[in-house]
Design a protein around this motif. Structure first.
Motif, PDB file in Angstrom:
ATOM      1  N   ILE A  89      -1.372  -7.758  -1.841  1.00  0.00           N
ATOM      2  CA  ILE A  89      -2.697  -7.406  -1.315  1.00  0.00           C
ATOM      3  C   ILE A  89      -2.695  -5.986  -0.755  1.00  0.00           C
ATOM      4  O   ILE A  89      -3.620  -5.190  -1.003  1.00  0.00           O
ATOM      5  CB  ILE A  89      -3.114  -8.423  -0.235  1.00  0.00           C
ATOM      6  N   GLY A  93      -4.688  -2.715  -2.195  1.00  0.00           N
ATOM      7  CA  GLY A  93      -5.566  -1.896  -1.374  1.00  0.00           C
ATOM      8  C   GLY A  93      -5.265  -0.420  -1.515  1.00  0.00           C
ATOM      9  O   GLY A  93      -6.182   0.415  -1.631  1.00  0.00           O
ATOM     10  N   LEU A 182       2.719  -9.801  -7.153  1.00  0.00           N
ATOM     11  CA  LEU A 182       2.002 -11.034  -7.476  1.00  0.00           C
ATOM     12  C   LEU A 182       2.781 -11.869  -8.482  1.00  0.00           C
ATOM     13  O   LEU A 182       2.917 -13.091  -8.327  1.00  0.00           O
ATOM     14  CB  LEU A 182       0.620 -10.699  -8.021  1.00  0.00           C
TER      15      LEU A 182
END
Length: 447
Positions: A89, A93, A182
């Motif tokens: 995450i 960003g 991920l």
């Protein structure tokens, strides 16, 4: 399949190694992509880049103890999955800000700090999970293979980084890094989770468990002594090799191509070191580990000359092998001798102590070299590293710690542990050097 590679038959171990390779591949891409992203910002400078990297480093050091507590309280693989998702995450960003043209110093520094915290939480769990996955006699091989998977991912990532940035720009390259975290999390989710052992102190606060971890860390002289020596070595090595090495390359060896050749030889040495570590089974592992640290200084002595480039590269290759053997040997020894329920916390204290002061060494290297010269600084740093290796061997608790033979445990049985009373309250009449030996004797009697 060769005996040293037989642990790869275990799907859980193979999955863990694959996940580490993937995430480290992304980690190697990130610094290159981030550097060009920062420098491309309006007014972006090397100072901005340094501040962003420093923000990540500070939180990585600050949160490593929290990572140790969480890994001892929760299933380790879940801690790793959560950390990977958080890192994905944060990097997504960063990539979004760069791609959309909204990147700025405060935002990137905050995201880098959060990413460092995620990495800090991940590390103790990843280092301490192996005893849950493989039998005692396979720990050395499994740790070496884990190191190999990490080195391999880093080398491939470093090679891809320049190509990705050149072809697609730093933003998409950072998005690839986010994707690797991920994918790593998804791969880890497929692990057949080892049975989770309940925390040794149910109902205790995290602070109480952190204090107990400190007591476990300090109760064994050989643990904190080796960490102290490694902290000293890392301060000298990081400052002299990584700060002054490029200076020598620029002044005497032909510039960036020469330094690249030295780092390439080092990277190959890291890979070779994992295979060496797989094959050795030292009866007295810390004797080997201490002697390995003496070899870390080989390239420093040759850079001090400076010697011909080919000799410096060869020394960097050998030093890298020694670094890998040292790291695998230390991890295996900790896994064999520290109770499982506190292993992650002890490893988090080990990581904190070993690397917390590295920035000081890097900051001091330049001023010291300006005062006394680059060559003398490198030579003295190398000599101090060698002296520290032999000084640590003066401690009987370091010299006499033994690897745990397989016969000491029933096959498939859990790691023998020591009760809190035994671990945290040693006999006050015993000398510090006698404490580890006394505990080993108690373990043998209990078995």
């Amino acid at each position: 399949m060769p005996r040293n590679l037989s642990v790869l038959r275990d799907r859980t171990v193979a999955t863990l190694l694959a996940a580490r390779s993937i995430s480290l591949l992304g980690n190697a891409i990130a610094p290159v992509a981030l550097a060009f992203a920062v420098l491309a910002m309006p007014g972006g400078s090397a100072t901005d880049l340094g501040l962003i990297l420093a923000a990540r480093t500070v939180t990585q050091v600050a949160f490593v103890l929290l990572g140790g507590v969480l890994a001892d309280r929760l299933p380790k693989y879940r801690v790793m999955v959560g950390s990977d998702i958080a890192a994905a995450i944060m990097q997504a960003g960063v990539a979004s800000l760069v791609i959309l043209g909204h990147a700025n110093l405060p935002a990137l520094a905050v995201l880098a700090a959060l990413n460092g915290a995620a990495a800090a939480v991940f590390e103790p769990a990843s280092r301490s999970i192996m005893p849950q996955l493989v039998p005692a006699d396979a720990l050395q091989s499994a740790n070496a293979l884990l190191k190999f998977s990490m080195r391999g991912g880093s080398i491939i990532g470093a090679a891809l980084a320049g190509l990705l940035v050149a072809a697609f720009g730093p933003g998409p390259a950072l998005a690839v890094d986010a994707g690797t975290f991920l994918v790593s999390a998804l791969v880890l989710m497929s692990i057949r989770a080892p049975r989770h052992t309940a925390p040794s102190a149910p109902g205790r606060t995290m602070l109480a468990q952190l204090i107990e971890g400190w007591r476990e860390f300090t109760a064994r002289q050989w643990v904190w002594a080796m960490v102290g020596q490694l902290a000293f070595v890392n301060i000298l090595l990081a400052g002299s090799f990584y700060v002054l090495g490029p200076v020598v390359a620029e002044q005497s060896l032909g510039g960036a191509p020469a330094w690249s050749a030295i780092l390439t030889a080092q990277a190959v040495g890291f890979v070779a070191g994992t295979f060496v570590a797989m094959r050795i089974r030292p009866r007295y592992p810390l004797r080997v580990a201490a002697l390995m640290t003496a070899c870390f200084s080989l390239s420093l002595f040759l850079l001090a000359g400076p010697a011909p480039l080919v000799l410096i590269a060869a020394a960097a290759f050998v030093a890298a092998i020694c670094i890998d053997v040292f790291e695998v040997t230390i991890d295996t020894t900790l896994q064999q001798h520290i109770p499982k329920e506190s292993l992650s916390r002890v490893m988090s204290y080990e990581a904190l102590g070993s690397f917390a002061f590295v920035p000081l060494g890097m900051a001091a290297a330049g001023p010291v070299a300006e005062a006394v010269g680059v060559g003398p600084t490198l030579a003295v740093a190398g000599a101090l590293i060698v002296l520290s290796a032999f000084a640590i061997l003066l401690l009987p608790s370091v010299r006499n710690i033994r690897s745990v033979p397989t016969s000491d445990r029933a096959e498939g049985s859990p790691e023998p542990t020591v009760s809190n009373e035994t671990t945290l309250a040693p006999d006050p009449a015993a000398s510090p050097d006698d404490v580890p030996a006394a505990r080993d004797a108690e373990l043998r009697e209990s078995r």
